[in-house]
Design an enzyme around this catalytic site. Structure first.
Site, PDB file in Angstrom:
ATOM      1  N   GLY A  13      45.332  36.608  43.712  1.00  0.00           N
ATOM      2  CA  GLY A  13      43.881  36.821  43.660  1.00  0.00           C
ATOM      3  C   GLY A  13      43.189  35.552  43.193  1.00  0.00           C
ATOM      4  N   VAL A  26      44.402  17.015  41.454  1.00  0.00           N
ATOM      5  CA  VAL A  26      44.346  15.899  42.409  1.00  0.00           C
ATOM      6  C   VAL A  26      43.960  14.609  41.685  1.00  0.00           C
ATOM      7  CG1 VAL A  26      43.111  14.978  44.422  1.00  0.00           C
ATOM      8  CG2 VAL A  26      43.913  17.362  44.414  1.00  0.00           C
ATOM      9  N   ASP A 129      42.862  38.718  35.225  1.00  0.00           N
ATOM     10  CA  ASP A 129      43.431  39.847  34.469  1.00  0.00           C
ATOM     11  C   ASP A 129      43.857  39.477  33.047  1.00  0.00           C
ATOM     12  OD1 ASP A 129      43.061  41.236  36.777  1.00  0.00           O
ATOM     13  OD2 ASP A 129      45.176  41.488  37.266  1.00  0.00           O
ATOM     14  N   MET A 171      37.843  45.378  36.997  1.00  0.00           N
ATOM     15  CA  MET A 171      39.157  45.032  37.552  1.00  0.00           C
ATOM     16  C   MET A 171      40.223  44.865  36.471  1.00  0.00           C
ATOM     17  SD  MET A 171      38.965  42.472  40.716  1.00  0.00           S
ATOM     18  CE  MET A 171      38.987  43.157  42.354  1.00  0.00           C
ATOM     19  N   ALA A 188      30.305  49.564  24.331  1.00  0.00           N
ATOM     20  CA  ALA A 188      30.617  50.831  25.019  1.00  0.00           C
ATOM     21  C   ALA A 188      30.950  51.939  24.013  1.00  0.00           C
ATOM     22  CB  ALA A 188      31.792  50.625  25.966  1.00  0.00           C
ATOM     23  N   LYS A 215      21.813  59.180  20.700  1.00  0.00           N
ATOM     24  CA  LYS A 215      21.894  57.982  21.546  1.00  0.00           C
ATOM     25  C   LYS A 215      21.184  58.242  22.868  1.00  0.00           C
ATOM     26  CE  LYS A 215      25.800  55.424  19.810  1.00  0.00           C
ATOM     27  NZ  LYS A 215      26.796  54.419  20.161  1.00  0.00           N
ATOM     28  N   GLN A 259      33.400  40.670  40.336  1.00  0.00           N
ATOM     29  CA  GLN A 259      33.849  39.925  39.149  1.00  0.00           C
ATOM     30  C   GLN A 259      34.650  38.674  39.477  1.00  0.00           C
ATOM     31  OE1 GLN A 259      35.513  43.150  36.178  1.00  0.00           O
ATOM     32  NE2 GLN A 259      35.394  43.796  38.303  1.00  0.00           N
TER      33      GLN A 259
HETATM   34  O1  F6P Z   1      45.037  40.146  39.947  1.00  0.00           O
HETATM   35  C1  F6P Z   1      43.683  39.973  40.087  1.00  0.00           C
HETATM   36  C2  F6P Z   1      43.045  41.195  40.727  1.00  0.00           C
HETATM   37  O2  F6P Z   1      41.649  40.946  40.837  1.00  0.00           O
HETATM   38  C3  F6P Z   1      43.289  42.521  40.011  1.00  0.00           C
HETATM   39  O3  F6P Z   1      42.429  42.703  38.915  1.00  0.00           O
HETATM   40  C4  F6P Z   1      43.045  43.492  41.125  1.00  0.00           C
HETATM   41  O4  F6P Z   1      43.727  44.701  40.898  1.00  0.00           O
HETATM   42  C5  F6P Z   1      43.611  42.778  42.305  1.00  0.00           C
HETATM   43  O5  F6P Z   1      43.553  41.389  42.024  1.00  0.00           O
HETATM   44  C6  F6P Z   1      42.884  43.063  43.601  1.00  0.00           C
HETATM   45  O6  F6P Z   1      43.570  42.436  44.622  1.00  0.00           O
HETATM   46  P1  F6P Z   1      42.959  42.186  46.076  1.00  0.00           P
HETATM   47  O7  F6P Z   1      41.962  41.064  45.950  1.00  0.00           O
HETATM   48  O8  F6P Z   1      44.138  41.815  46.894  1.00  0.00           O
HETATM   49  O9  F6P Z   1      42.292  43.459  46.490  1.00  0.00           O
END
Ligand code: F6P
Length: 327
Positions: A13, A26, A129, A171, A188, A215, A259
Site C-alpha cells: 500500500g 536517489v 498502519d 484503515m 472519541a 453530551k 487516508q
Molecule cells: O497496509 C496499508 C493499508 O492501507 C491497510 O490499512 C489496508 O487494510 C490496506 O492497505 C488496503 O489495501 P488496498 O489498497 O490493496 O485496498
C-alpha cells in the site's frame, strides 16, 4: 563487495512520504557516487526487469506529492521460488548490486527473501498502519492520522448540531494503531480495535451513558480490522436507541483510502528523507539486509530477519488512556 548500482522500489500500500523517501534514496546514493535506478510497481517490476535510471532531476518536485512516482503493487508471485529466481536474474542482467525496498510488513518480508539470495538489500519503514517491527513510527502514519483527525473534527460539528453519534471507520488492516491514536487525539467516546475487542453491547452502553451525561455528540472510532463491523454496529446502535426511546441518532462514515492520499505532512517528508539517507549510509558501510527505521528518536538498523513476518504490538497503556479521557 563494491557497490556501483542501486535500485529503489516502493511496494504494498502506498503511503504519503514515499516520494520523499525515493528522492532521498536517489540523491543520497548519487552523493555516494552510485548509479541509481527506479523499479516500477514493486516486486512485479523487480521480476519483470522494469528498471530505469534515475538522476537528481528525475526526483525533483516530488517531495510534496503523495503516492509514489514509481508506482506500487502487491505481487504474490514473488513468494514463489520461480518469482524470486526471476528477480535475481533480472537484477544481475541489469548489473544492479543492491536494492532499497520502501514499504511495510509484506514488503519487508519480500525484502528479506530477496536478501536470502545474496542480494544486498536495505528496507525503509513505510506503512500507514504503523505495525512494522524495527521502527517506532513509519512513513505515512502522521499524514494518515491527521487526515482521520480532520474528518473526526468535521463530523463532530455536524454531530453536535443533531445530537448524533458517528462511527468512523479508519484503515489499519490488522492493526488498531491509527484508530487508537485518532480516537485519543479526536476525543472519541469509544474505540474498537482488533487488539482490545469490545462488544456492540458495551459500545451501546458507553454511548447511552454519554447521552445521559448531557453530551451533544458521540464519536466511536472503529478500526478496519476490528471484530465489530462499523455498519452492523451502526444498525445495532440505532435499534438500541429506538428501543430506549432516548439516545443519539447514529450515522457511520468510512474514511478508507482517503487516508492514504494527498500531501504528506512535514513530519512524513522529514521521516522519509532521513530514513532514505540512513538506508544509503547502511549500504555504504556494508551494513546489508537491515530495515532503516527510527527507534527512540534515533535512526536504527534492524536485521530484516527480525522484521520479516512479525508485527509490532500497540501499547496497552494508550488504550487505557483513551478510556480514562472519554469521560
Ligand atoms: O497496509 C496499508 C493499508 O492501507 C491497510 O490499512 C489496508 O487494510 C490496506 O492497505 C488496503 O489495501 P488496498 O489498497 O490493496 O485496498
Amino acid at each position: 563487495m563494491t557497490i556501483r548500482r542501486v535500485a529503489v522500489m516502493t511496494s504494498g500500500g502506498d503511503a504519503p512520504g514515499m516520494n520523499a523517501a525515493i528522492r532521498g534514496v536517489v540523491r543520497a546514493g548519487l552523493y555516494n557516487g552510485w548509479e541509481m535506478f527506479g523499479i516500477r510497481e514493486g516486486f512485479a517490476g523487480l521480476m519483470a526487469g522494469d528498471y530505469r535510471p534515475l538522476g537528481a532531476r528525475d526526483v525533483g518536485g516530488i517531495i510534496q506529492l503523495g503516492g509514489t512516482m514509481l508506482g506500487s503493487a502487491r505481487a504474490p508471485e514473488f513468494k514463489t521460488p520461480e518469482g524470486q529466481a526471476q528477480a535475481v536474474a533480472r537484477l544481475s542482467q541489469a548489473g544492479i548490486d543492491a536494492v532499497a525496498v520502501i514499504g511495510g510488513n509484506g514488503s519487508q518480508t519480500g525484502a528479506h527473501a530477496l536478501s536470502q539470495h545474496g542480494i544486498p538489500v536495505v528496507g525503509i519503514a513505510s506503512t500507514i498502519d504503523n505495525d512494522l517491527t524495527g521502527s517506532d513510527i513509519t512513513i505515512g502514519v502522521d499524514t494518515a492520522l491527521n487526515i482521520a483527525l480532520e474528518a473526526i473534527d468535521r463530523l463532530k460539528t455536524t454531530a453536535s448540531s443533531h445530537r448524533r453519534a458517528f462511527l468512523v471507520e479508519v484503515m489499519g488492516r490488522d492493526c488498531g494503531y491509527l484508530a487508537l491514536m485518532a480516537g485519543i487525539a479526536g476525543g472519541a467516546e469509544a474505540i474498537c480495535i482488533p487488539e482490545f475487542p469490545v462488544t456492540n453491547e458495551e459500545i451501546a452502553q458507553v454511548l447511552q451513558d454519554a447521552y445521559k451525561r448531557g453530551k451533544t455528540h458521540g464519536m466511536v472510532v472503529v478500526a478496519e480490522g476490528a471484530t465489530n463491523d462499523a455498519n452492523e454496529l451502526a444498525q445495532y446502535l440505532h435499534q438500541q436507541s429506538n428501543n430506549n426511546g432516548a439516545g443519539f441518532e447514529v450515522r457511520a462514515t468510512t474514511l478508507g483510502h482517503v487516508q492514504r492520499g494527498g500531501i504528506p505532512t512535514a513530519y512524513d517528508r522529514l521521516l522519509g528523507s532521513r530514513l532514505a539517507a540512513h538506508a544509503m549510509d547502511c549500504l555504504a558501510k556494508g551494513q546489508y539486509n537491515v530495515l532503516a527505521g527510527q527507534l527512540g528518536g534515533k535512526m536504527a538498523a534492524t536485521p530484516l530477519a527480525e522484521v520479516a513476518g512479525r508485527t509490532k504490538p500497540i501499547p496497552t497503556e494508550l488504550f487505557e488512556l483513551a478510556e480514562v479521557l472519554a469521560r
